[in-house]
Design an enzyme around this catalytic site. Sequence first.
Site, mmCIF file in Angstrom:
data_model
loop_
_atom_site.group_PDB
_atom_site.id
_atom_site.type_symbol
_atom_site.label_atom_id
_atom_site.label_comp_id
_atom_site.label_asym_id
_atom_site.label_seq_id
_atom_site.Cartn_x
_atom_site.Cartn_y
_atom_site.Cartn_z
ATOM 1 C CG HIS A 264 -1.835 1.229 1.328
ATOM 2 N ND1 HIS A 264 -3.045 1.078 1.028
ATOM 3 C CD2 HIS A 264 -1.453 2.391 1.786
ATOM 4 C CE1 HIS A 264 -3.521 2.564 1.356
ATOM 5 N NE2 HIS A 264 -2.644 3.305 1.625
ATOM 6 C CD GLU A 265 1.289 3.646 3.474
ATOM 7 O OE1 GLU A 265 1.414 4.561 3.211
ATOM 8 O OE2 GLU A 265 0.340 3.399 4.405
ATOM 9 C CG HIS A 268 0.306 6.601 -0.334
ATOM 10 N ND1 HIS A 268 -0.923 7.174 -0.827
ATOM 11 C CD2 HIS A 268 -0.340 5.620 0.569
ATOM 12 C CE1 HIS A 268 -1.779 7.032 -0.414
ATOM 13 N NE2 HIS A 268 -1.905 5.999 0.315
ATOM 14 C CD GLU A 294 -5.766 5.379 0.691
ATOM 15 O OE1 GLU A 294 -4.771 6.097 0.756
ATOM 16 O OE2 GLU A 294 -5.816 4.429 0.998
HETATM 17 ZN ZN ZN Z 1 -3.245 5.113 1.852
#
Ligand code: ZN
Length: 501
Positions: A264-265, A268, A294
């Site tokens: 996830h990160e 980003h 996101e």
């Molecule tokens: Zn996030």
Amino acid sequence: MEAKLNELKERLREVGDYYAISSLMGWDQATYMPPGGAEARGRQMARIGKLAHEKATDPAIGTLLDELQPYADSLPYDSDDAGLIRATRRAYERDVRVPPALVAEMSEHGARSYQAWISARPQNDFAALRPLLEKTLELSRKVADCFPGYTHIADPLIDMFDYGMKAQSVRALFAQLRQQLVPLVKAITAQPVADDSCLKRHFPKAGQLAFGEEIIKRYGYDFERGRQDLTHHPFATKFAIGDVRITTRVQEHDLGDCLFSTLHESGHAMYEQGVDPLYEGTTLDGGTSAGVHESQSRLWENIVGRSLAFWEHYYPRLQAMFPDTLNDVPLETFYRAINKVQRSLIRVDADEVTYNLHVMIRFDLELALLEGTLEVRDLAEAWHARYEQDLGIRAPDDRDGVLQDVHWYSGRIGGMFQGYTLGNILSAQFYEAALKAHPHIPTEIGRGEFGTLHGWLRENIYRHGSKYTAPELIERASGSPMSIEPYMRYLRGKYEQLYKV
Ligand code: ZN
């Protein structure tokens, strides 16, 4: 004109440097700082935040923007300089409205709240945080009131994170999504729950970290311009295009926690690493909105990282990384385990199908707080009531209730939750657009290759930074305005097959 443009850029770089210093202090606070540093850090971050705000709102910037406007008007809309002047004017006109003293107070209060939350959550002590939260609400309302003329008090706060969205437009979109999502959740949860016990075996920390890092390197996260450290609540942060860091946490009896937070990160972080280096230190240097940001994390975490094609390639690697732990678990069982759908308590652990229901609860509660129809003293109970109503379950305590997310305890209520669901919606919309351009992407994913997908994202999203607003970028990259249809197509396609509904 060139001299004026250079002066503007130089001033923006100065502001950017102060914000980067503040981010660096925030990163340190959340990773390595000893508890004894909390008070001084709060003061230091407030001081630097105040300085950054002063520099960002210097009337000289306003004058330069006015002087440069005719030049901007003479340029094509797509030009970098025109984009810079547009984005800077938007940020400047927003920033000048909030008094420096209020900015400093928010920053200092945010640091104090965060530190209090770190110790109050494990002790299930909502009462200890209540006065802080009441102050947070008061400050958040004050910020909103710096923008008179709003329709809903949350509008100015939402606008800061997801420019172009309002309480009303988010509510309408969420209602539409909810209408389609609830029957799907019902149909799935009527089926037997997937067995995910294989993820709860013992997975040593070092192996978990190494495995996650191996994958994100393949995704295209550049460790020469980033690193990963440990924290309570994973996040990505940026000090420069050449230094974009991520954080994670490890539970040795829960394989998914570290792995999926890393994926996830990295999403980003790759967005930030992929911004055109020419934008470094200017208003254009950074993702364009919370929702678009996101979408990038959810795309790599879920659409790629929880797909069957991905695990056809990576599952043997995972088995080799933890010898004897997963040898008796077939791929099919593992794939079902990482895509288990259930009505659960914790947002960050929630599956793709129910996740948005968690977000909608928070969004509605914070709107009610800001409107004044809900008091902070009733918040913990309101939380439980909504979980019972929407998800049919109730947390045994506040730790897994109202205390579970850091957002409200970092100094602000409002604007920070809708982006998660906007991100889910957009992740599918962007992925669909990438597939339309390159139908062989899933085949590549099945070989552990991600270059075509990463390249499409860099070309259509990352490199633009904040040159386009979110609505503009969405149209340009996907050919249409934000829509829940690609997301529902994605969820139905995947989960109707998994759960035979
Ligand atoms: Zn996030």
